[in-house]
Write an enzyme that holds these catalytic residues in place. Sequence first.
Site, PDB file in Angstrom:
ATOM      1  CE  LYS A  35      24.431 -14.635   4.206  1.00 29.68           C
ATOM      2  NZ  LYS A  35      24.007 -13.313   4.713  1.00 29.68           N
ATOM      3  CG  ASP A  62      22.244 -11.429   2.143  1.00 28.50           C
ATOM      4  OD1 ASP A  62      21.226 -11.133   1.475  1.00 28.50           O
ATOM      5  OD2 ASP A  62      22.176 -11.969   3.264  1.00 28.50           O
ATOM      6  CE  LYS A  64      18.126 -10.581   3.544  1.00 26.17           C
ATOM      7  NZ  LYS A  64      19.524 -10.642   4.024  1.00 26.17           N
ATOM      8  CG  ASP A  67      15.138   1.942  -4.696  1.00 24.69           C
ATOM      9  OD1 ASP A  67      14.257   2.678  -5.177  1.00 24.69           O
ATOM     10  OD2 ASP A  67      16.041   2.366  -3.966  1.00 24.69           O
ATOM     11  CB  THR A 119      13.142 -16.022   9.440  1.00 29.50           C
ATOM     12  OG1 THR A 119      14.412 -15.387   9.339  1.00 29.50           O
ATOM     13  CG2 THR A 119      13.049 -17.159   8.461  1.00 29.50           C
ATOM     14  NE  ARG A 210      24.908 -16.030  14.435  1.00 33.31           N
ATOM     15  CZ  ARG A 210      23.690 -15.630  14.806  1.00 33.31           C
ATOM     16  NH1 ARG A 210      23.548 -14.943  15.927  1.00 33.31           N
ATOM     17  NH2 ARG A 210      22.649 -15.905  14.062  1.00 33.31           N
TER      18      ARG A 210
HETATM   19  O1  C5P Z   1      25.237 -17.029  11.942  1.00 34.55           O
HETATM   20  P1  C5P Z   1      24.124 -17.684  11.163  1.00 34.55           P
HETATM   21  O2  C5P Z   1      24.471 -19.077  10.663  1.00 34.55           O
HETATM   22  O3  C5P Z   1      22.813 -17.646  11.900  1.00 34.55           O
HETATM   23  O4  C5P Z   1      24.007 -16.770   9.875  1.00 34.55           O
HETATM   24  C1  C5P Z   1      23.023 -16.945   8.931  1.00 34.55           C
HETATM   25  C2  C5P Z   1      23.149 -15.929   7.839  1.00 34.55           C
HETATM   26  O5  C5P Z   1      22.011 -16.064   6.989  1.00 34.55           O
HETATM   27  C3  C5P Z   1      23.159 -14.482   8.310  1.00 34.55           C
HETATM   28  O6  C5P Z   1      24.020 -13.748   7.438  1.00 34.55           O
HETATM   29  C4  C5P Z   1      21.738 -14.025   8.171  1.00 34.55           C
HETATM   30  O7  C5P Z   1      21.608 -12.662   7.896  1.00 34.55           O
HETATM   31  C5  C5P Z   1      21.271 -14.856   6.965  1.00 34.55           C
HETATM   32  N1  C5P Z   1      19.828 -15.122   6.926  1.00 34.55           N
HETATM   33  C6  C5P Z   1      19.158 -15.773   7.950  1.00 34.55           C
HETATM   34  N2  C5P Z   1      17.815 -16.001   7.870  1.00 34.55           N
HETATM   35  C7  C5P Z   1      17.131 -15.595   6.806  1.00 34.55           C
HETATM   36  C8  C5P Z   1      17.786 -14.950   5.757  1.00 34.55           C
HETATM   37  C9  C5P Z   1      19.150 -14.730   5.859  1.00 34.55           C
HETATM   38  O8  C5P Z   1      19.768 -16.167   8.921  1.00 34.55           O
HETATM   39  N3  C5P Z   1      15.842 -15.850   6.732  1.00 34.55           N
END
Ligand code: C5P
Length: 230
Positions: A35, A62, A64, A67, A119, A210
Amino acid sequence: MGGKKITKLAFALDVRTKDEAIKILDSIDQKIIIKIGYSLFIRYGKEITSYVKEKGFELFLDLKLHDIPNTVYNGVKSAIDLEADYLTVHALGGKDMLQKAVEAKQGSNLKLLAVTILTSHDNEYTQFLGSKYSLDQLALKLAKLSVETGIDGIVCSTEEVENLKKNIDKQFIAVVPGIRFTQDNKDDQTRTATPVEAKKKGADIIVVGRPILNAEDRNKVINKILEQIK
Ligand code: C5P
């Protein structure tokens, strides 16, 4: 939702430099989904997406998109040119925008994924929008509208996924971020689930950033996740 359902892993490559991204991509053994978000795409664009594809990964852009319909149509066409496998759009862009996005991807392998309510928002946001719906109702309404319009998947939390699958008749790909192993810290995610919990609830793709990014041995973590969700 049987035991044989395949759940895929998307690794959120949330780093800021190309060198870092390439080093990580070179070190990953499994052909998972990668991603790519704003941080890499705005700076490096095609340079980075081509590398992901050359290495044999699936490409998840990703971005999003939100427009006017014609601009989103052109954006989707460009994502197809980059050989993206998945692209996110905002369901709040409305029915016409979603329709044009769907029209643009016809004949390609691109899967469009809709984001409903981020979220980071709480119930104050629906007031801000002037909506009579609660956050959950609005998220369901937007998810339904998206799937009915021909969007392939919905980005949602583990908590939402069961309810969405129950309330939306047409099949869709449930893409679930906020994944942690129980012993992990949550970083800035408020609600998290393990890969197994997310799969059980109906996730088709789990998004993990992460916990893989910060691991000493990334392949070990990836393999552990893949083992858990196969
Ligand atoms: O590091 P982590 O596992 O928290 O990353 C989650 C990924 O999913 C990030 O790229 C974040 O932008 C994306 N994301 C999220 N929650 C959402 C939509 C997308 O954490 N509701």
